[in-house]
Design a protein around this motif. Structure first.
Motif, PDB file in Angstrom:
ATOM      1  N   PHE A 466     111.475 107.241  48.491  1.00 50.07           N
ATOM      2  CA  PHE A 466     110.547 106.547  47.601  1.00 50.07           C
ATOM      3  C   PHE A 466     109.373 106.029  48.414  1.00 50.07           C
ATOM      4  CE2 PHE A 466     113.424 103.354  49.212  1.00 50.07           C
ATOM      5  CZ  PHE A 466     112.617 102.270  49.485  1.00 50.07           C
ATOM      6  N   TYR A 467     108.254 105.819  47.742  1.00 46.91           N
ATOM      7  CA  TYR A 467     107.067 105.269  48.386  1.00 46.91           C
ATOM      8  C   TYR A 467     107.158 103.746  48.401  1.00 46.91           C
ATOM      9  CZ  TYR A 467     104.676 109.738  48.734  1.00 46.91           C
ATOM     10  OH  TYR A 467     104.329 111.019  49.090  1.00 46.91           O
ATOM     11  N   VAL A 468     106.770 103.179  49.514  1.00 46.26           N
ATOM     12  CA  VAL A 468     106.862 101.728  49.689  1.00 46.26           C
ATOM     13  C   VAL A 468     106.000 101.012  48.657  1.00 46.26           C
ATOM     14  CG1 VAL A 468     106.336  99.833  51.280  1.00 46.26           C
ATOM     15  CG2 VAL A 468     107.421 101.904  52.143  1.00 46.26           C
ATOM     16  N   SER A 469     104.807 101.561  48.399  1.00 45.30           N
ATOM     17  CA  SER A 469     103.889 100.904  47.454  1.00 45.30           C
ATOM     18  C   SER A 469     104.484 100.827  46.049  1.00 45.30           C
ATOM     19  CB  SER A 469     102.552 101.646  47.424  1.00 45.30           C
ATOM     20  OG  SER A 469     102.744 102.983  47.002  1.00 45.30           O
ATOM     21  N   LYS A 470     105.241 101.881  45.653  1.00 49.80           N
ATOM     22  CA  LYS A 470     105.845 101.904  44.313  1.00 49.80           C
ATOM     23  C   LYS A 470     106.890 100.793  44.196  1.00 49.80           C
ATOM     24  CE  LYS A 470     108.317 104.895  41.079  1.00 49.80           C
ATOM     25  NZ  LYS A 470     108.964 106.212  40.878  1.00 49.80           N
ATOM     26  N   ALA A 471     107.759 100.643  45.216  1.00 48.90           N
ATOM     27  CA  ALA A 471     108.772  99.598  45.182  1.00 48.90           C
ATOM     28  C   ALA A 471     108.122  98.214  45.139  1.00 48.90           C
ATOM     29  CB  ALA A 471     109.670  99.717  46.417  1.00 48.90           C
ATOM     30  N   CYS A 472     107.010  98.063  45.893  1.00 45.92           N
ATOM     31  CA  CYS A 472     106.316  96.771  45.882  1.00 45.92           C
ATOM     32  C   CYS A 472     105.717  96.466  44.513  1.00 45.92           C
ATOM     33  CB  CYS A 472     105.228  96.762  46.956  1.00 45.92           C
ATOM     34  SG  CYS A 472     105.882  96.799  48.642  1.00 45.92           S
ATOM     35  N   LYS A 473     105.147  97.487  43.871  1.00 51.51           N
ATOM     36  CA  LYS A 473     104.533  97.286  42.541  1.00 51.51           C
ATOM     37  C   LYS A 473     105.567  96.878  41.501  1.00 51.51           C
ATOM     38  CE  LYS A 473     100.584 100.346  43.312  1.00 51.51           C
ATOM     39  NZ  LYS A 473      99.946 101.643  42.992  1.00 51.51           N
ATOM     40  N   GLU A 493      97.042  94.713  49.706  1.00 44.79           N
ATOM     41  CA  GLU A 493      96.222  95.568  50.577  1.00 44.79           C
ATOM     42  C   GLU A 493      97.062  96.766  51.005  1.00 44.79           C
ATOM     43  OE1 GLU A 493      95.124  93.084  53.802  1.00 44.79           O
ATOM     44  OE2 GLU A 493      93.818  91.787  52.608  1.00 44.79           O
ATOM     45  N   ILE A 494      96.725  97.935  50.472  1.00 40.91           N
ATOM     46  CA  ILE A 494      97.445  99.168  50.838  1.00 40.91           C
ATOM     47  C   ILE A 494      96.550  99.949  51.789  1.00 40.91           C
ATOM     48  CG2 ILE A 494      98.567 101.270  50.003  1.00 40.91           C
ATOM     49  CD1 ILE A 494      98.945  99.882  47.296  1.00 40.91           C
ATOM     50  N   ILE A 495      96.826  99.830  53.085  1.00 44.28           N
ATOM     51  CA  ILE A 495      96.036 100.539  54.111  1.00 44.28           C
ATOM     52  C   ILE A 495      96.553 101.964  54.266  1.00 44.28           C
ATOM     53  CG2 ILE A 495      95.318 100.531  56.541  1.00 44.28           C
ATOM     54  CD1 ILE A 495      95.721  97.464  56.463  1.00 44.28           C
ATOM     55  N   GLN A 496      97.854 102.111  54.493  1.00 47.13           N
ATOM     56  CA  GLN A 496      98.500 103.421  54.560  1.00 47.13           C
ATOM     57  C   GLN A 496      99.873 103.305  53.917  1.00 47.13           C
ATOM     58  OE1 GLN A 496      97.940 106.054  58.200  1.00 47.13           O
ATOM     59  NE2 GLN A 496      97.541 104.060  59.122  1.00 47.13           N
ATOM     60  N   ASP A 497     100.183 104.229  53.027  1.00 53.23           N
ATOM     61  CA  ASP A 497     101.470 104.223  52.356  1.00 53.23           C
ATOM     62  C   ASP A 497     102.405 105.220  53.027  1.00 53.23           C
ATOM     63  OD1 ASP A 497     103.419 103.554  50.604  1.00 53.23           O
ATOM     64  OD2 ASP A 497     102.521 104.496  48.843  1.00 53.23           O
ATOM     65  N   ASN A 535     100.561  93.131  52.458  1.00 52.82           N
ATOM     66  CA  ASN A 535      99.882  94.167  53.243  1.00 52.82           C
ATOM     67  C   ASN A 535     100.837  95.335  53.492  1.00 52.82           C
ATOM     68  OD1 ASN A 535      99.132  95.489  55.907  1.00 52.82           O
ATOM     69  ND2 ASN A 535      97.315  94.265  55.514  1.00 52.82           N
ATOM     70  N   ILE A 536     100.391  96.571  53.183  1.00 53.66           N
ATOM     71  CA  ILE A 536     101.204  97.785  53.385  1.00 53.66           C
ATOM     72  C   ILE A 536     100.463  98.678  54.375  1.00 53.66           C
ATOM     73  CG2 ILE A 536     102.251  99.812  52.295  1.00 53.66           C
ATOM     74  CD1 ILE A 536     102.250  98.211  49.655  1.00 53.66           C
ATOM     75  N   ASP A 537     101.151  99.052  55.473  1.00 53.52           N
ATOM     76  CA  ASP A 537     100.503  99.852  56.532  1.00 53.52           C
ATOM     77  C   ASP A 537     101.565 100.665  57.269  1.00 53.52           C
ATOM     78  OD1 ASP A 537      98.596 100.917  58.151  1.00 53.52           O
ATOM     79  OD2 ASP A 537      98.015  99.050  59.121  1.00 53.52           O
ATOM     80  N   ILE A 538     101.088 101.524  58.191  1.00 51.21           N
ATOM     81  CA  ILE A 538     101.976 102.340  59.043  1.00 51.21           C
ATOM     82  C   ILE A 538     101.560 102.102  60.487  1.00 51.21           C
ATOM     83  CG2 ILE A 538     102.733 104.677  59.667  1.00 51.21           C
ATOM     84  CD1 ILE A 538     102.105 105.529  56.811  1.00 51.21           C
ATOM     85  N   LYS A 539     102.542 101.896  61.373  1.00 48.83           N
ATOM     86  CA  LYS A 539     102.278 101.749  62.792  1.00 48.83           C
ATOM     87  C   LYS A 539     103.349 102.499  63.570  1.00 48.83           C
ATOM     88  CE  LYS A 539     101.367  98.288  66.368  1.00 48.83           C
ATOM     89  NZ  LYS A 539     101.327  96.840  66.686  1.00 48.83           N
ATOM     90  N   ASP A 540     102.889 103.452  64.417  1.00 46.18           N
ATOM     91  CA  ASP A 540     103.820 104.297  65.198  1.00 46.18           C
ATOM     92  C   ASP A 540     104.841 104.969  64.284  1.00 46.18           C
ATOM     93  OD1 ASP A 540     102.523 103.513  67.512  1.00 46.18           O
ATOM     94  OD2 ASP A 540     103.855 101.806  67.826  1.00 46.18           O
ATOM     95  N   ASN A 541     104.348 105.489  63.133  1.00 44.47           N
ATOM     96  CA  ASN A 541     105.175 106.209  62.146  1.00 44.47           C
ATOM     97  C   ASN A 541     106.252 105.312  61.532  1.00 44.47           C
ATOM     98  OD1 ASN A 541     105.489 108.619  60.708  1.00 44.47           O
ATOM     99  ND2 ASN A 541     107.258 109.226  61.955  1.00 44.47           N
TER     100      ASN A 541
END
Length: 609
Positions: A466-473, A493-497, A535-541
């Motif tokens: 599942f996508y993190v943004s969907k669960a957050c919404k 703030e969705i920087i990278q999903d 805040n939603i982002d990706i760091k080092d995968n």
């Protein structure tokens, strides 16, 4: 040997034997270290002493050089004084003639002797007045004329034996030159210094000698019969042409050289190894040497080594004596302590025996107690789960109430409008049908809300992507009305999903729990301009979700315990299970990490999966 009966003996004897072995090992290492130290110091002592003797030889030669320079300069100074007197007398004689050039040649010849000559140079006519046998050219005056006119007079030494004294007579416009041959004076000085050197001694009757650069012996206190003889083919006891080596080394290195050769001591026949230092006195081409016999050096070094060895042996003996007494003292102390330990050990044996009896009795009922403890643990887990569910139900009911408040108000408005219309007898089929449709839509919305809450808290059995943004919404949809009602601004703030694998509903519950906690903190602290940042982002995968608020942060004394069960900062309102269950979901069920820290505005919760 290691039976229980022998343990008291082992307690007493083991420390004693251990101490004895350690003392022997330490003493052996110490003695070996001291012996190695003696060897190292002996070598260093020998090197230092030989170097010291070399310095002595260099200083003695320098003393001879300084003596020669002093007497040579003294002879030159005296000669210059005599020349000056002769020059004054000669110039006074010339000055009386008042430029009578015809007398110049006569005066030059009359005042000359076996080692003194006069020359007059007339600057105007550029003419030299001198004895024809005297070798002197006009260019010799040209080279110094400018300097001479400024200084009036000057001395120069040429070929080491001819001393020239120039004097400028300004009124007569002539230059008078006096040439003094100091060969014999210098030769006398060399002879007297050679004889003086033969009488000089230092140390243990050590002496000096002098050779010319042509191998001729000039001075030697013990070879008087060989003075002025050629030593080119002179050999030492080993057949080395050592004089030739002296000369070559001295000429090659003007700083001086050290050389070893074999030569008899004074008044002895047998040759002994000798360390010599030779140096060239360049102005006279003299090679001046001195030396010291190596057996004398070795004798001194041997005596110093014996003194050092004696000191080290005394030090070792004292150390062994001290070590022996320490060993006896420590052994005696060890016996006393061992006896105390032995007594204590016996007391513990008695206690252990009593404990064993108790353990036997305890083991008989151990399985009963274990079963009871397991039941209590399971009951505790069920209680925690029940409390967590009750807490979530309370939160759910609170959010349903916020979600239904506006629809219920709309239904109440529709009912009032229908009632008013009927009362004034203005109701018709079209109006009633429209009001019924509006009410039906509102009721359907309320039913969907109940369905969303039911599905949100329904447990999941299988992991899914599942996508993190969907669960957050999904979580935001449940708390949005509650935040609006409390005048709290939520910024997403969705920087990278990122798509992750896990339990979507449980992940949404964790987000919801963090949002609820942020809302409660803002309300409890009465924060103006309250806001929450998601805040939603990706760091080092890795998916990174942060929930921040501006409620001032968590107390430093509480931040280490914030994820502990039953720990709450909400006083009587919290159960202390929300963050504990959230951490279990993220870290145990989804192999992620849930952490918290304070920034300058408030708390920052971070989910990393």
């Amino acid at each position: 040997m290691f039976s229980e009966k022998n343990i008291p003996k082992l307690i007493i004897l083991t420390p004693i034997f251990t101490i004895i072995i350690l003392v022997i090992i330490i003493l052996y290492s110490f003695i070996k270290t001291q012996k190695d130290y003696f060897q190292t110091e002996s070598i260093q002592l020998e090197q230092d002493y030989i170097q010291k003797q070399k310095v002595v030889l260099q200083k003695e030669i320098e003393y001879i050089f300084n003596y020669i320079d002093y007497h040579k300069n003294l002879m030159l100074d005296n000669t210059k004084k005599n020349i000056n007197i002769q020059m004054d007398a000669f110039t006074q004689l010339i000055s009386k003639q008042k430029n009578n050039h015809q007398k110049y040649y006569e005066y030059v010849l009359q005042n000359a002797n076996s080692n003194t000559d006069f020359i007059i140079y007339d600057i105007s006519s550029e003419k030299l007045y001198k004895d024809p046998d005297v070798f002197f050219q006009k260019y010799q005056i040209d080279d110094i004329q400018t300097s001479l006119e400024n200084q009036n007079q000057m001395f120069t030494l040429e070929d080491e034996t001819n001393l020239y004294f120039y004097k400028y007579l300004k009124e007569e416009k002539i230059i008078v030159v006096l040439i003094k041959d100091i060969f014999y004076s210098l030769d006398d000085l060399k002879y007297s210094i050679s004889r003086w050197v033969e009488y000089i001694r230092f140390g243990n009757n050590n002496y000096f000698w002098i050779h010319t650069n042509t191998n001729k012996l000039l001075a030697h206190p013990y070879r008087q019969e060989d003075i002025n003889k050629d030593d080119t083919n002179l050999k030492d006891a080993k057949g080395t042409l050592f004089v030739q080596k002296f000369i070559k080394l001295a000429i090659k290195n003007h700083q001086g050289n050290f050389l070893e050769y074999f030569w008899p001591k004074p008044n002895q026949i047998e040759s002994t190894q000798k360390l010599a230092f030779i140096k060239l006195y360049k102005e006279w081409n003299w090679i001046i040497g001195t030396g010291i016999y190596m057996d004398e050096i070795h004798q001194v070094i041997s005596n110093k080594k014996k003194d050092l060895e004696k000191k080290i042996d005394t030090y070792i003996q004292n150390t062994i004596i001290i070590a022996f007494f320490l060993m006896v003292f420590i052994s005696f102390l060890s016996i006393i302590i061992s006896q105390q330990i032995n007594n204590t050990f016996k007391r513990y044996q008695d206690k252990v025996h009593r404990k064993e009896l108790k353990l036997k009795d305890l083991n008989q009922n151990l399985h009963v107690k274990i079963d009871l403890a397991i039941k209590e643990a399971k009951q505790k887990d069920r209680t925690m789960l029940r409390q967590s569910r009750l807490a979530r139900m309370g939160e759910m009911l609170n959010m349903i109430a916020h979600q239904w408040r506006q629809p219920l108000s709309q239904l109440a408005g529709i009912m009032m409008e229908v009632e008013t219309t009927i009362a004034f007898k203005k109701a018709n089929d079209k109006f009633l049908l429209g009001a019924t449709n509006d009410a039906t839509k509102i009721i359907q919305f309320m039913s969907l809300t109940i369905e969303d809450f039911k599905n949100f808290f329904k447990p999941e059995k299988n992991k899914e992507n599942f996508y993190v943004s969907k669960a957050c919404k999904e979580a935001i949809g449940l708390i949005k009305e509650s935040l609006i009602n409390q005048h709290i601004v939520l910024n997403v703030e969705i920087i990278q999903d990122k798509q992750i694998k896990g339990y979507q509903r449980e992940y949404s519950q964790v987000i919801l729990n963090l949002l609820v906690n942020a809302k409660d903190a803002l309300i409890m602290n009465h924060v103006k301009n309250a806001n929450i940042i998601l805040n939603i982002d990706i760091k080092d995968n890795i998916s990174i979700v942060q929930v921040k608020d501006n409620a001032g942060g968590i107390n430093k004394d509480h931040i280490e315990s914030i994820f502990d069960p039953y720990f709450s900062t909400k006083k009587s309102q919290g159960t202390g299970l929300g963050l504990y269950m959230s951490k279990m979901i993220i870290e145990t069920n989804m192999q992620g990490k849930l952490s918290v820290l304070n920034d300058e505005k408030g708390a920052v919760f971070t989910i990393s999966i």
